[in-house]
Design a protein around this motif. Sequence first.
Motif, PDB file in Angstrom:
ATOM      1  N   PHE A 159      13.969   4.372   4.365  1.00 26.58           N
ATOM      2  CA  PHE A 159      13.141   5.130   3.429  1.00 26.58           C
ATOM      3  C   PHE A 159      12.145   4.207   2.730  1.00 26.58           C
ATOM      4  CE2 PHE A 159      16.918   7.673   4.001  1.00 26.58           C
ATOM      5  CZ  PHE A 159      16.453   8.979   4.003  1.00 26.58           C
ATOM      6  N   HIS A 160      12.648   3.076   2.246  1.00 30.70           N
ATOM      7  CA  HIS A 160      11.785   2.121   1.546  1.00 30.70           C
ATOM      8  C   HIS A 160      10.675   1.610   2.464  1.00 30.70           C
ATOM      9  CE1 HIS A 160      10.792  -1.141  -1.310  1.00 30.70           C
ATOM     10  NE2 HIS A 160      10.582  -1.840  -0.214  1.00 30.70           N
ATOM     11  N   ASP A 161      11.039   1.195   3.670  1.00 27.04           N
ATOM     12  CA  ASP A 161      10.043   0.627   4.582  1.00 27.04           C
ATOM     13  C   ASP A 161       9.005   1.656   5.012  1.00 27.04           C
ATOM     14  OD1 ASP A 161      11.367  -1.735   4.348  1.00 27.04           O
ATOM     15  OD2 ASP A 161      11.913  -1.943   6.459  1.00 27.04           O
ATOM     16  N   ALA A 162       9.393   2.927   5.081  1.00 26.57           N
ATOM     17  CA  ALA A 162       8.433   3.972   5.437  1.00 26.57           C
ATOM     18  C   ALA A 162       7.353   4.105   4.372  1.00 26.57           C
ATOM     19  CB  ALA A 162       9.153   5.303   5.624  1.00 26.57           C
ATOM     20  N   ILE A 163       7.706   3.796   3.122  1.00 26.78           N
ATOM     21  CA  ILE A 163       6.757   3.907   2.015  1.00 26.78           C
ATOM     22  C   ILE A 163       5.985   2.611   1.812  1.00 26.78           C
ATOM     23  CG2 ILE A 163       6.589   4.196  -0.501  1.00 26.78           C
ATOM     24  CD1 ILE A 163       9.018   6.095  -0.298  1.00 26.78           C
ATOM     25  N   ARG A 164       6.660   1.453   1.907  1.00 22.38           N
ATOM     26  CA  ARG A 164       6.055   0.172   1.509  1.00 22.38           C
ATOM     27  C   ARG A 164       5.782  -0.793   2.652  1.00 22.38           C
ATOM     28  NH1 ARG A 164       6.382  -0.567  -4.345  1.00 22.38           N
ATOM     29  NH2 ARG A 164       7.468   1.237  -5.186  1.00 22.38           N
ATOM     30  N   GLY A 165       6.241  -0.481   3.859  1.00 19.88           N
ATOM     31  CA  GLY A 165       5.944  -1.362   4.990  1.00 19.88           C
ATOM     32  C   GLY A 165       7.197  -1.923   5.635  1.00 19.88           C
ATOM     33  N   ARG A 207       0.844  -1.187   0.000  1.00 20.74           N
ATOM     34  CA  ARG A 207       0.000   0.000   0.000  1.00 20.74           C
ATOM     35  C   ARG A 207       0.885   1.244   0.000  1.00 20.74           C
ATOM     36  NH1 ARG A 207      -2.610  -3.480  -1.345  1.00 20.74           N
ATOM     37  NH2 ARG A 207      -4.571  -4.310  -0.523  1.00 20.74           N
ATOM     38  N   CYS A 208       1.639   1.416  -1.061  1.00 22.03           N
ATOM     39  CA  CYS A 208       2.572   2.533  -1.161  1.00 22.03           C
ATOM     40  C   CYS A 208       1.780   3.847  -1.247  1.00 22.03           C
ATOM     41  CB  CYS A 208       3.453   2.375  -2.387  1.00 22.03           C
ATOM     42  SG  CYS A 208       4.243   0.756  -2.468  1.00 22.03           S
ATOM     43  N   ASN A 209       2.160   4.816  -0.411  1.00 23.88           N
ATOM     44  CA  ASN A 209       1.313   5.999  -0.276  1.00 23.88           C
ATOM     45  C   ASN A 209       1.210   6.825  -1.551  1.00 23.88           C
ATOM     46  OD1 ASN A 209       3.865   7.220  -0.243  1.00 23.88           O
ATOM     47  ND2 ASN A 209       3.888   7.401   1.981  1.00 23.88           N
ATOM     48  N   PHE A 210       2.211   6.760  -2.446  1.00 30.72           N
ATOM     49  CA  PHE A 210       2.167   7.575  -3.662  1.00 30.72           C
ATOM     50  C   PHE A 210       1.502   6.877  -4.835  1.00 30.72           C
ATOM     51  CE2 PHE A 210       6.264   5.332  -3.738  1.00 30.72           C
ATOM     52  CZ  PHE A 210       6.179   4.682  -4.955  1.00 30.72           C
ATOM     53  N   CYS A 211       1.131   5.603  -4.691  1.00 28.78           N
ATOM     54  CA  CYS A 211       0.607   4.820  -5.816  1.00 28.78           C
ATOM     55  C   CYS A 211      -0.750   5.350  -6.259  1.00 28.78           C
ATOM     56  CB  CYS A 211       0.507   3.353  -5.410  1.00 28.78           C
ATOM     57  SG  CYS A 211      -0.194   2.293  -6.692  1.00 28.78           S
ATOM     58  N   HIS A 212      -0.925   5.490  -7.589  1.00 27.12           N
ATOM     59  CA  HIS A 212      -2.197   5.990  -8.113  1.00 27.12           C
ATOM     60  C   HIS A 212      -3.252   4.893  -8.209  1.00 27.12           C
ATOM     61  CE1 HIS A 212      -0.056   4.613 -11.725  1.00 27.12           C
ATOM     62  NE2 HIS A 212      -1.231   4.432 -12.262  1.00 27.12           N
ATOM     63  N   GLY A 266      13.588  -9.777 -18.397  1.00 24.24           N
ATOM     64  CA  GLY A 266      14.017  -8.693 -17.526  1.00 24.24           C
ATOM     65  C   GLY A 266      13.014  -8.429 -16.432  1.00 24.24           C
ATOM     66  N   MET A 267      13.520  -7.983 -15.284  1.00 23.68           N
ATOM     67  CA  MET A 267      12.661  -7.641 -14.148  1.00 23.68           C
ATOM     68  C   MET A 267      13.008  -6.238 -13.687  1.00 23.68           C
ATOM     69  SD  MET A 267      12.644 -11.131 -11.925  1.00 23.68           S
ATOM     70  CE  MET A 267      11.136 -10.641 -11.096  1.00 23.68           C
ATOM     71  N   ASN A 268      11.976  -5.413 -13.542  1.00 21.62           N
ATOM     72  CA  ASN A 268      12.151  -4.073 -12.990  1.00 21.62           C
ATOM     73  C   ASN A 268      11.538  -4.076 -11.598  1.00 21.62           C
ATOM     74  OD1 ASN A 268      12.181  -1.272 -12.453  1.00 21.62           O
ATOM     75  ND2 ASN A 268      12.097  -0.842 -14.644  1.00 21.62           N
ATOM     76  N   ILE A 269      12.399  -3.974 -10.577  1.00 20.24           N
ATOM     77  CA  ILE A 269      11.971  -4.109  -9.188  1.00 20.24           C
ATOM     78  C   ILE A 269      12.013  -2.751  -8.514  1.00 20.24           C
ATOM     79  CG2 ILE A 269      12.463  -5.232  -6.983  1.00 20.24           C
ATOM     80  CD1 ILE A 269      13.886  -7.443  -8.635  1.00 20.24           C
ATOM     81  N   SER A 270      10.924  -2.376  -7.862  1.00 22.03           N
ATOM     82  CA  SER A 270      10.834  -1.069  -7.227  1.00 22.03           C
ATOM     83  C   SER A 270      11.420  -1.109  -5.823  1.00 22.03           C
ATOM     84  CB  SER A 270       9.368  -0.625  -7.146  1.00 22.03           C
ATOM     85  OG  SER A 270       8.787  -0.558  -8.429  1.00 22.03           O
ATOM     86  N   ILE A 271      12.449  -0.289  -5.585  1.00 21.54           N
ATOM     87  CA  ILE A 271      12.979  -0.065  -4.241  1.00 21.54           C
ATOM     88  C   ILE A 271      13.099   1.446  -4.067  1.00 21.54           C
ATOM     89  CG2 ILE A 271      14.869  -0.465  -2.622  1.00 21.54           C
ATOM     90  CD1 ILE A 271      15.506  -3.034  -3.983  1.00 21.54           C
ATOM     91  N   ASP A 272      12.630   1.938  -2.952  1.00 22.33           N
ATOM     92  CA  ASP A 272      12.466   3.382  -2.772  1.00 22.33           C
ATOM     93  C   ASP A 272      13.555   4.034  -1.940  1.00 22.33           C
ATOM     94  OD1 ASP A 272       9.934   3.600  -4.198  1.00 22.33           O
ATOM     95  OD2 ASP A 272       9.142   2.392  -2.570  1.00 22.33           O
ATOM     96  N   GLY A 273      14.765   3.459  -1.972  1.00 25.63           N
ATOM     97  CA  GLY A 273      15.866   4.037  -1.228  1.00 25.63           C
ATOM     98  C   GLY A 273      16.387   3.076  -0.182  1.00 25.63           C
ATOM     99  N   PRO A 274      17.283   3.541   0.689  1.00 22.46           N
ATOM    100  CA  PRO A 274      17.788   2.701   1.774  1.00 22.46           C
ATOM    101  C   PRO A 274      16.642   2.184   2.648  1.00 22.46           C
ATOM    102  CG  PRO A 274      19.061   4.729   1.588  1.00 22.46           C
ATOM    103  CD  PRO A 274      17.877   4.877   0.674  1.00 22.46           C
ATOM    104  N   GLU A 275      16.953   1.215   3.482  1.00 20.75           N
ATOM    105  CA  GLU A 275      15.928   0.460   4.203  1.00 20.75           C
ATOM    106  C   GLU A 275      14.894   1.339   4.902  1.00 20.75           C
ATOM    107  OE1 GLU A 275      15.652  -3.288   7.362  1.00 20.75           O
ATOM    108  OE2 GLU A 275      17.591  -2.333   6.911  1.00 20.75           O
TER     109      GLU A 275
END
Length: 380
Positions: free
Chosen positions: A144-150, A38-43, A133-142
């Motif tokens: 930062f990423h966990d604050a956005i994605r859990g 439930r990423c907060n910026f996801c449309h 190919g795989m495009n994997i979303s990571i939103d920064g260091p741990e």
Amino acid sequence: MLTKAGKLGGTALIEHVQNLKPEIKQLTLYPSELCNYRCNFCHIWGDTGWALKEPQRAIREQLDIEVLKKFLDEVTAVNKNLGVLITGGEPMLYKHFTELVEHLRKRKANIFLLTNGSLIKNRIEFIMENIVGMNISIDGPEEFHDAIRGKGSYQKICENIEALIAEKRRRKKRFPFIHITMVLSPSNYLSIKQFMSALRERFSDATIELHNPRNPFGSRRDLSVNLAPLLFTTPERGRAYATQMKHDLDCDVSPAWQGFVEESIPMDTVLLKKELEELWASEGIDSSDYVDIHDYYSDIDNVFGRTKCVAPWHELVIRRTGDVYPCVDLPDYKYGNIYENSFAEMWEGERATRFRDYLQTTNLMMCNRCTRLFADPQSF
């Protein structure tokens, strides 16, 4: 990172588009929009997304696999080297994901996954045998990423990537390419240097490089890292887009455009530009043809020579309902539906022709910060 238009930009790109003939090269599939994050910026599932408000509808609306396979047979009969991007939501949550991929491989399609990376570990053998190919979303260091994605999601994704790299090495395989994408948002934009250091510490025996858009598959590496600007529009441009579509194309738009609206973007883009330039220099990357990131965020009218979008001549987008569109982000101008129409009826039909004719001379007000506008013709 996005690049300014090269030789095929400005007037040359306009002339190129005016002479284009439709040639299907890529399908983008949203077979479902289910997601376990439930990423907060996801449309889709974020704070302004539709699915968070209607989760049962998202569960119910998944493509019928038999109808989809029939349609895919029609497309791959035309292009024997079709590229297929499967996305979502999280594409591996689609109830017929395995059957879909196996069918595409039988048809010799090249398959790319856009994924949050959380479900890789139990499908490594399947991925190795089927995915290019795989495009994997990571939103920064741990943190930062966990604050956005859990909480815990960063370590889980890294463990999955580590297992995939190990299997590639065991098999001595180059595929699938593994790309990590970090979207530069107000939540993480000042962590880019820290992010590269964190990845190299976490994957200490891996070769990690920043993505080079001019030579994306040129070097052997374990991970490619792409720093992607946020896609956005202004309220004024969004409303103008809705008016434009109704007046010029007789199309009532969905609320999807509202998920891209940013009243303001609280980022120090001058500082971001400085951080990026220092990072590129330290990585030995020539960034002279990259877009100016400050201008990207502060001057939405600047398209850096990217005067036209070529996607409607080369790509179709199929949504979870079976509706088919020329646009990857905006389910508005519809060509038809795979439950009712054949590929030829839609690709060669009056609506597709009308849309391409319109885009030869006019741009849509929503397009100035779209990934397809910044794609090179050879990307398709």
